[in-house]
Design a protein around this motif. Structure first.
Motif, PDB file in Angstrom:
ATOM      1  N   TRP A 165      17.583  -9.090  33.423  1.00 51.97           N
ATOM      2  CA  TRP A 165      17.831 -10.002  34.551  1.00 51.97           C
ATOM      3  C   TRP A 165      17.110 -11.332  34.349  1.00 51.97           C
ATOM      4  O   TRP A 165      17.664 -12.395  34.635  1.00 51.97           O
ATOM      5  N   ARG A 166      15.893 -11.263  33.840  1.00 53.23           N
ATOM      6  CA  ARG A 166      15.105 -12.499  33.716  1.00 53.23           C
ATOM      7  C   ARG A 166      15.579 -13.400  32.588  1.00 53.23           C
ATOM      8  O   ARG A 166      15.651 -14.622  32.747  1.00 53.23           O
ATOM      9  N   TRP A 167      15.928 -12.848  31.431  1.00 52.49           N
ATOM     10  CA  TRP A 167      16.119 -13.666  30.241  1.00 52.49           C
ATOM     11  C   TRP A 167      17.570 -13.920  29.858  1.00 52.49           C
ATOM     12  O   TRP A 167      17.832 -14.691  28.936  1.00 52.49           O
ATOM     13  N   THR A 168      18.534 -13.292  30.533  1.00 49.36           N
ATOM     14  CA  THR A 168      19.938 -13.534  30.192  1.00 49.36           C
ATOM     15  C   THR A 168      20.315 -14.999  30.410  1.00 49.36           C
ATOM     16  O   THR A 168      20.966 -15.623  29.566  1.00 49.36           O
ATOM     17  N   GLY A 169      19.903 -15.567  31.529  1.00 48.95           N
ATOM     18  CA  GLY A 169      20.222 -16.966  31.817  1.00 48.95           C
ATOM     19  C   GLY A 169      19.589 -17.930  30.835  1.00 48.95           C
ATOM     20  O   GLY A 169      20.170 -18.978  30.521  1.00 48.95           O
ATOM     21  N   TYR A 170      18.411 -17.579  30.349  1.00 49.95           N
ATOM     22  CA  TYR A 170      17.729 -18.433  29.358  1.00 49.95           C
ATOM     23  C   TYR A 170      18.561 -18.562  28.092  1.00 49.95           C
ATOM     24  O   TYR A 170      18.763 -19.666  27.569  1.00 49.95           O
ATOM     25  N   ASN A 171      19.070 -17.445  27.597  1.00 51.84           N
ATOM     26  CA  ASN A 171      19.900 -17.478  26.394  1.00 51.84           C
ATOM     27  C   ASN A 171      21.277 -18.081  26.682  1.00 51.84           C
ATOM     28  O   ASN A 171      21.869 -18.732  25.816  1.00 51.84           O
ATOM     29  N   MET A 172      21.781 -17.876  27.886  1.00 53.04           N
ATOM     30  CA  MET A 172      23.078 -18.433  28.251  1.00 53.04           C
ATOM     31  C   MET A 172      23.094 -19.950  28.118  1.00 53.04           C
ATOM     32  O   MET A 172      24.096 -20.540  27.689  1.00 53.04           O
ATOM     33  N   LEU A 209      29.276 -20.066  17.253  1.00 53.66           N
ATOM     34  CA  LEU A 209      27.940 -19.937  17.846  1.00 53.66           C
ATOM     35  C   LEU A 209      26.992 -19.115  16.975  1.00 53.66           C
ATOM     36  O   LEU A 209      25.881 -18.810  17.404  1.00 53.66           O
ATOM     37  N   LYS A 210      27.405 -18.783  15.780  1.00 53.27           N
ATOM     38  CA  LYS A 210      26.615 -17.903  14.905  1.00 53.27           C
ATOM     39  C   LYS A 210      25.172 -18.371  14.717  1.00 53.27           C
ATOM     40  O   LYS A 210      24.237 -17.568  14.859  1.00 53.27           O
ATOM     41  N   PRO A 211      24.907 -19.662  14.418  1.00 53.44           N
ATOM     42  CA  PRO A 211      23.502 -20.083  14.261  1.00 53.44           C
ATOM     43  C   PRO A 211      22.694 -19.932  15.545  1.00 53.44           C
ATOM     44  O   PRO A 211      21.517 -19.560  15.501  1.00 53.44           O
ATOM     45  N   ILE A 212      23.329 -20.219  16.697  1.00 53.14           N
ATOM     46  CA  ILE A 212      22.623 -20.102  17.969  1.00 53.14           C
ATOM     47  C   ILE A 212      22.380 -18.638  18.305  1.00 53.14           C
ATOM     48  O   ILE A 212      21.322 -18.281  18.847  1.00 53.14           O
ATOM     49  N   ILE A 213      23.345 -17.786  17.991  1.00 50.24           N
ATOM     50  CA  ILE A 213      23.173 -16.349  18.234  1.00 50.24           C
ATOM     51  C   ILE A 213      22.013 -15.816  17.392  1.00 50.24           C
ATOM     52  O   ILE A 213      21.197 -15.010  17.866  1.00 50.24           O
ATOM     53  N   LEU A 214      21.921 -16.264  16.151  1.00 53.59           N
ATOM     54  CA  LEU A 214      20.814 -15.850  15.284  1.00 53.59           C
ATOM     55  C   LEU A 214      19.483 -16.308  15.863  1.00 53.59           C
ATOM     56  O   LEU A 214      18.514 -15.533  15.922  1.00 53.59           O
ATOM     57  N   PHE A 215      19.440 -17.550  16.314  1.00 48.58           N
ATOM     58  CA  PHE A 215      18.203 -18.096  16.892  1.00 48.58           C
ATOM     59  C   PHE A 215      17.773 -17.314  18.117  1.00 48.58           C
ATOM     60  O   PHE A 215      16.608 -16.895  18.244  1.00 48.58           O
ATOM     61  N   THR A 216      18.705 -17.085  19.053  1.00 54.27           N
ATOM     62  CA  THR A 216      18.358 -16.367  20.281  1.00 54.27           C
ATOM     63  C   THR A 216      18.029 -14.901  20.003  1.00 54.27           C
ATOM     64  O   THR A 216      17.198 -14.313  20.702  1.00 54.27           O
ATOM     65  N   SER A 217      18.657 -14.320  18.991  1.00 52.45           N
ATOM     66  CA  SER A 217      18.354 -12.929  18.642  1.00 52.45           C
ATOM     67  C   SER A 217      16.915 -12.802  18.148  1.00 52.45           C
ATOM     68  O   SER A 217      16.189 -11.868  18.531  1.00 52.45           O
ATOM     69  N   THR A 221      13.944 -11.012  20.145  1.00 55.75           N
ATOM     70  CA  THR A 221      13.245  -9.910  19.478  1.00 55.75           C
ATOM     71  C   THR A 221      11.741 -10.097  19.572  1.00 55.75           C
ATOM     72  O   THR A 221      10.998  -9.159  19.904  1.00 55.75           O
ATOM     73  N   ILE A 222      11.282 -11.312  19.300  1.00 54.01           N
ATOM     74  CA  ILE A 222       9.850 -11.601  19.380  1.00 54.01           C
ATOM     75  C   ILE A 222       9.347 -11.383  20.806  1.00 54.01           C
ATOM     76  O   ILE A 222       8.293 -10.765  21.035  1.00 54.01           O
ATOM     77  N   GLY A 223      10.096 -11.879  21.784  1.00 60.20           N
ATOM     78  CA  GLY A 223       9.676 -11.734  23.171  1.00 60.20           C
ATOM     79  C   GLY A 223       9.625 -10.286  23.624  1.00 60.20           C
ATOM     80  O   GLY A 223       8.685  -9.881  24.319  1.00 60.20           O
ATOM     81  N   THR A 224      10.612  -9.489  23.232  1.00 62.25           N
ATOM     82  CA  THR A 224      10.650  -8.090  23.648  1.00 62.25           C
ATOM     83  C   THR A 224       9.541  -7.283  22.983  1.00 62.25           C
ATOM     84  O   THR A 224       8.954  -6.389  23.600  1.00 62.25           O
ATOM     85  N   LEU A 225       9.243  -7.581  21.735  1.00 50.62           N
ATOM     86  CA  LEU A 225       8.156  -6.882  21.052  1.00 50.62           C
ATOM     87  C   LEU A 225       6.805  -7.182  21.708  1.00 50.62           C
ATOM     88  O   LEU A 225       5.865  -6.391  21.580  1.00 50.62           O
ATOM     89  N   GLN A 226       6.716  -8.312  22.406  1.00 52.31           N
ATOM     90  CA  GLN A 226       5.464  -8.695  23.062  1.00 52.31           C
ATOM     91  C   GLN A 226       5.476  -8.385  24.563  1.00 52.31           C
ATOM     92  O   GLN A 226       4.593  -8.831  25.285  1.00 52.31           O
ATOM     93  N   ILE A 227       6.439  -7.621  25.019  1.00 53.56           N
ATOM     94  CA  ILE A 227       6.575  -7.364  26.458  1.00 53.56           C
ATOM     95  C   ILE A 227       5.288  -6.794  27.027  1.00 53.56           C
ATOM     96  O   ILE A 227       4.711  -5.844  26.493  1.00 53.56           O
TER      97      ILE A 227
END
Length: 290
Positions: A165-172, A209-217, A221-227
């Motif tokens: 819920w929190r981070w979907t809009g950020y990547n959008m 959008l492949k480069p942007i998808i890679l960037f957001t992925s 990943t970094i953010g979730t590992l640091q949750i």
């Protein structure tokens, strides 16, 4: 020649300030943490123990539980969030959609809210007598309240829902800004050729959008590992370490349990290694060589 050298020296002066700050506040602590991971003890009474802390990781059931939980969040939440962000960006890029600005703000707004504030709100929403259970009971989807915070399975679901819920809009926003730079004649040509909306999404939107998808992925990943905030404020790692994350375990080792900064540094470098490995894997999967 002299004027060129003066300009070059001035440039190096400005850069040196940034380099010094990054070295002091970023690389130096990283190096110190790495050295600390080979030590054990309390306070200033530290002694080098070689790889003992790293060997201890494989025999630490609490760490293994935290690692499993964190990887579970990563494997479920990141793909779900990326897909939702892509869908929302495509829908909100439609020029015929009314109230586009309102929907964009509504979806983006969660990522600018306080981490602690929204976590506490989610804790009350998903309580036994919270609004979520009340709504599900009123529409007859459930016959008894779900133990969102006290059941190991549902507690994990609650954490995943919260961070999604929190981070979907950020990547959008990243996808939406990229889509607005795409020539609409490409989609018009695809429509003329008989491409369905789904085909346009898979054959045009995603490749562009492949480069942007890679960037957001990678950043996701970094953010979730640091949750940390969500786990601490919603479930506090419970029930029975069922939602414990690696970052919370590092905090517990440093401040909640008997302080063991050496072992805490070792656990923190597990996150570093996971970020490096998973980033390389994502680059390989995406076919990026640079």
């Amino acid at each position: 020649m002299g004027r060129g050298m003066n300009r070059q020296n001035t440039g190096w002066l400005f850069i040196s300030l940034a380099v010094a700050a990054i070295t002091i506040f970023y690389f130096y602590p990283m190096l110190q943490a790495l050295l600390l991971s080979f030590q054990s003890g309390m306070g200033a009474n530290l002694e080098y123990v070689g790889l003992a802390n790293y060997i201890r990781l494989f025999n630490d059931p609490t760490f293994l539980t935290a690692l499993k939980n964190t990887l579970l969040y990563l494997l479920i939440q990141v793909p779900l969030m990326i897909v939702l962000a892509l869908i929302f960006s495509v829908l909100l890029n439609d020029a015929t959609l009314k109230f586009r600005s309102f929907f964009r703000i509504a979806i983006f707004l969660p990522c600018v809210t306080s981490l602690v504030a929204y976590s506490v709100i989610f804790k009350y929403l998903f309580g036994m007598d919270g609004l979520v259970n009340q709504f599900l009971l009123n529409v007859s989807l459930i016959s008894a309240p779900i133990q969102w915070l006290s059941d190991p399975f549902w507690a994990k679901v609650t954490i995943i829902v919260a961070i999604t819920w929190r981070w979907t809009g950020y990547n959008m926003i990243f996808y939406l800004s990229s889509l607005q730079n795409v020539d609409q004649s490409i989609y018009e040509a695809a429509k003329i050729d008989g491409a369905t909306p789904f085909q346009q999404f898979t054959k045009i939107t995603i490749p562009m959008l492949k480069p942007i998808i890679l960037f957001t992925s990678i950043t996701s990943t970094i953010g979730t590992l640091q949750i940390f905030d969500e786990v601490v404020n919603i479930t506090n790692g419970g029930p029975g370490n069922a939602t414990l994350s690696i970052s919370q375990y590092i905090y517990n080792l440093s401040f909640e349990y008997t302080p063991d900064f050496g072992y805490a540094s070792t656990v923190s470098y597990v996150i570093v290694m996971l970020v490096i490995v998973l980033s390389i894997v994502q680059f390989k999967v995406a076919g990026e060589k640079k």
